[in-house]
Design an enzyme around this catalytic site. Structure first.
Site, PDB file in Angstrom:
ATOM      1  N   GLU A 275     -61.705 -66.680  24.831  1.00  0.00           N
ATOM      2  CA  GLU A 275     -61.792 -66.569  23.067  1.00  0.00           C
ATOM      3  C   GLU A 275     -61.466 -68.087  22.885  1.00  0.00           C
ATOM      4  O   GLU A 275     -60.614 -68.651  23.074  1.00  0.00           O
ATOM      5  CB  GLU A 275     -60.597 -65.745  22.791  1.00  0.00           C
ATOM      6  N   ARG A 281     -50.712 -67.607  18.666  1.00  0.00           N
ATOM      7  CA  ARG A 281     -50.294 -66.775  19.697  1.00  0.00           C
ATOM      8  C   ARG A 281     -51.474 -66.288  20.707  1.00  0.00           C
ATOM      9  O   ARG A 281     -51.158 -65.245  21.330  1.00  0.00           O
ATOM     10  CB  ARG A 281     -49.962 -65.398  18.900  1.00  0.00           C
ATOM     11  N   GLU A 397     -48.557 -58.207  16.637  1.00  0.00           N
ATOM     12  CA  GLU A 397     -49.102 -57.044  17.572  1.00  0.00           C
ATOM     13  C   GLU A 397     -48.919 -57.581  18.920  1.00  0.00           C
ATOM     14  O   GLU A 397     -49.045 -58.770  19.223  1.00  0.00           O
ATOM     15  CB  GLU A 397     -50.642 -56.745  17.620  1.00  0.00           C
ATOM     16  N   ARG A 448     -46.188 -63.206  24.622  1.00  0.00           N
ATOM     17  CA  ARG A 448     -46.117 -62.820  23.388  1.00  0.00           C
ATOM     18  C   ARG A 448     -44.799 -61.972  23.257  1.00  0.00           C
ATOM     19  O   ARG A 448     -44.009 -62.407  22.324  1.00  0.00           O
ATOM     20  CB  ARG A 448     -47.368 -62.075  22.855  1.00  0.00           C
TER      21      ARG A 448
END
Length: 474
Positions: A275, A281, A397, A448
């Site tokens: 990505e 994050r 999240e 995270r």
């Protein structure tokens, strides 16, 4: 007739000889030859963390880095550092140390590794700048084991200075790129040491909790024949005469293990996402803490198991890692992480209602954006779960999961819908043809979770050697 210079030189020479003769401590300091495992001296090295008032009066050997040195007259103060612990050491002219030895100690480069013999002495006034505040080491011998270069790419004291202090007092701090370009030095700071020891604790508690719950740890392939989650966010690699892919998650293999009657499995391993996201994050490679389990009648059984696992991890961190939490908090102050036991569960429709009440317009099927996630986190002040299910910390999240399809016909239909070559996932689909229990699972990003538990602002702080679209080294 000899010149004045020649006369001066003739006078200096005896003085040098005299000085050398006066160096009664010359055997007590110096640069050691490289250790090549040729001998095993009868010497016990003591940990700096064990230097307490209980050892006052004892002669000990310590191996440590020279954190700082400061010469003052006939003495030199050193701060010796060993991981996140440090102690003050004093080299002073006396029975065991000559002027030359003091000068040698004062000129040792910062970050050099030394072996020191010294007497542990109790101090009258606490040494606030050291972790070992009640004692200091009076040096009798000092040998350089490995010398650091005189010029360091960054100063460790600058690297642990709170940003606010740097801004208000105009003192130096170290930016993120400089840290990451010189990561080995940056990892020596007390803050980095604390972050990654706590992160290790997360893995240990994850493994400990799930093992106690009857889960089996598995290891899954990271080079696979088809994208594990479909889509374009996958790294393609050359695999002999064919192409292969780096696993976006271990999901397919976790599910196959459930079909193989392991019932409850977990794994800890690298996950790859191609990505092009340059956010605080996202990483292109991170460590996944993955869970999968069969359930009886409702996927909420799995949600409850995952939620309780997270609670046990958080409780364990607060109980076992207070020193590390406080160390990080000195440089990066934040509110302590708060959680509920049992975890708060919020249905998606309830979450939408809360957001709409706060003035956010959202459709019934619309995904939560990052700002809305954070707002919901502030509204709820904890994690939430919705159908399927996501789990949140500090409004961000950390886990996304769902009940899996365990019917081979439906799996085939969904694979075709996503344009996946059925031949490449034949073994996966076949695993459902011989009876598959209902099951669900999810994946948690280790970096995270560490970032959010400690209240840090960038996931690169909690990735030892981060990978993102712009960074492939070190």
């Amino acid at each position: 007739m000899p010149s004045a210079n020649a006369s001066r030189r003739s006078q200096e020479k005896p003085r040098e000889i005299m000085d050398a003769a006066e160096d009664y401590a010359k055997e007590r300091y110096g640069v050691s030859s490289m250790i090549q495992s040729q001998e095993k001296p009868d010497r016990v090295l003591v940990r700096i963390s064990d230097l307490t008032v209980q050892k006052a009066g004892e002669v000990v050997w310590v191996r440590a880095r020279v954190h700082t040195s400061r010469a003052k007259g006939k003495q030199c103060f050193l701060v010796l550092r060993q991981q996140q612990f440090n102690v003050q050491a004093l080299v002073a002219v006396g029975d065991h140390a000559s002027k030359q030895m003091v000068k040698f100690a004062a000129n040792i480069n910062k970050e050099s590794i030394v072996d020191v013999e010294g007497v542990v002495r109790k101090v009258n006034q606490k040494i606030g700048s050291c972790t070992q505040q009640d004692v200091e080491l009076h040096v009798q011998k000092i040998y350089v084991i490995s010398s650091a270069e005189p010029r360091l790419p960054l100063q460790l004291d600058d690297a642990v200075r709170p940003e606010v202090e740097g801004e208000e007092e105009g003192r130096a701090t170290v930016n993120q790129d400089t840290r990451l370009d010189n990561r080995v030095i940056d990892l020596r700071t007390s803050t980095s040491q604390a972050i990654f020891r706590l992160q290790s604790g997360i893995c240990h508690l994850f493994r400990e909790t799930l093992t106690n719950k009857g889960f089996v740890e598995i290891q899954t392939p990271k080079i696979i024949s088809a994208a594990s989650e479909g889509g374009a966010n996958v790294f393609t690699v050359s695999y002999f005469k064919n192409n292969a892919y780096l696993a976006q998650s271990p999901q397919l293999y976790k599910q196959m293990c459930i079909c193989a009657d392991f019932e409850k499995v977990f794994c800890i391993g690298p996950v790859f996402r191609a990505e092009d996201s340059n956010t605080h994050r996202h990483l292109t490679e991170f460590v996944g803490l993955d869970i999968e389990m069969a359930f009886n009648y409702h996927y909420h059984e799995v949600v409850e198991e995952i939620a309780d696992t997270l609670v046990q991890i958080f409780k364990g961190l607060q109980k076992r890692f207070q020193t590390e939490i406080q160390t990080v908090n000195k440089q990066f102050p934040c509110e302590p992480f708060k959680f509920l036991e049992p975890t708060l569960r919020l249905e998606y429709c309830e979450a939408l209602a809360m957001l709409r009440e706060a003035g956010i317009e959202m459709g019934d099927e619309e995904d939560l954006s990052t700002p809305n996630e954070k707002l919901l986190g502030r509204l709820v002040k904890e994690k939430k779960q919705s159908n399927s299910y996501d789990m949140f910390m500090r409004g961000e999240e950390i886990l996304s999961g769902a009940q899996r399809i365990h019917d081979p016909q439906l799996v085939t239909e969904r694979a075709l819908h996503h344009g996946i070559d059925l031949e490449k996932i034949k073994a996966y689909i076949d695993s459902f043809r011989f009876g598959a229990p209902p099951h669900a699972g999810g994946g948690i990003g280790l970096e995270r979770v560490t970032m959010l538990f400690l209240g840090l602002h960038n996931v690169r702080q909690t990735s030892m050697f981060p990978r993102d679209p712009k960074r492939l080294t070190p």
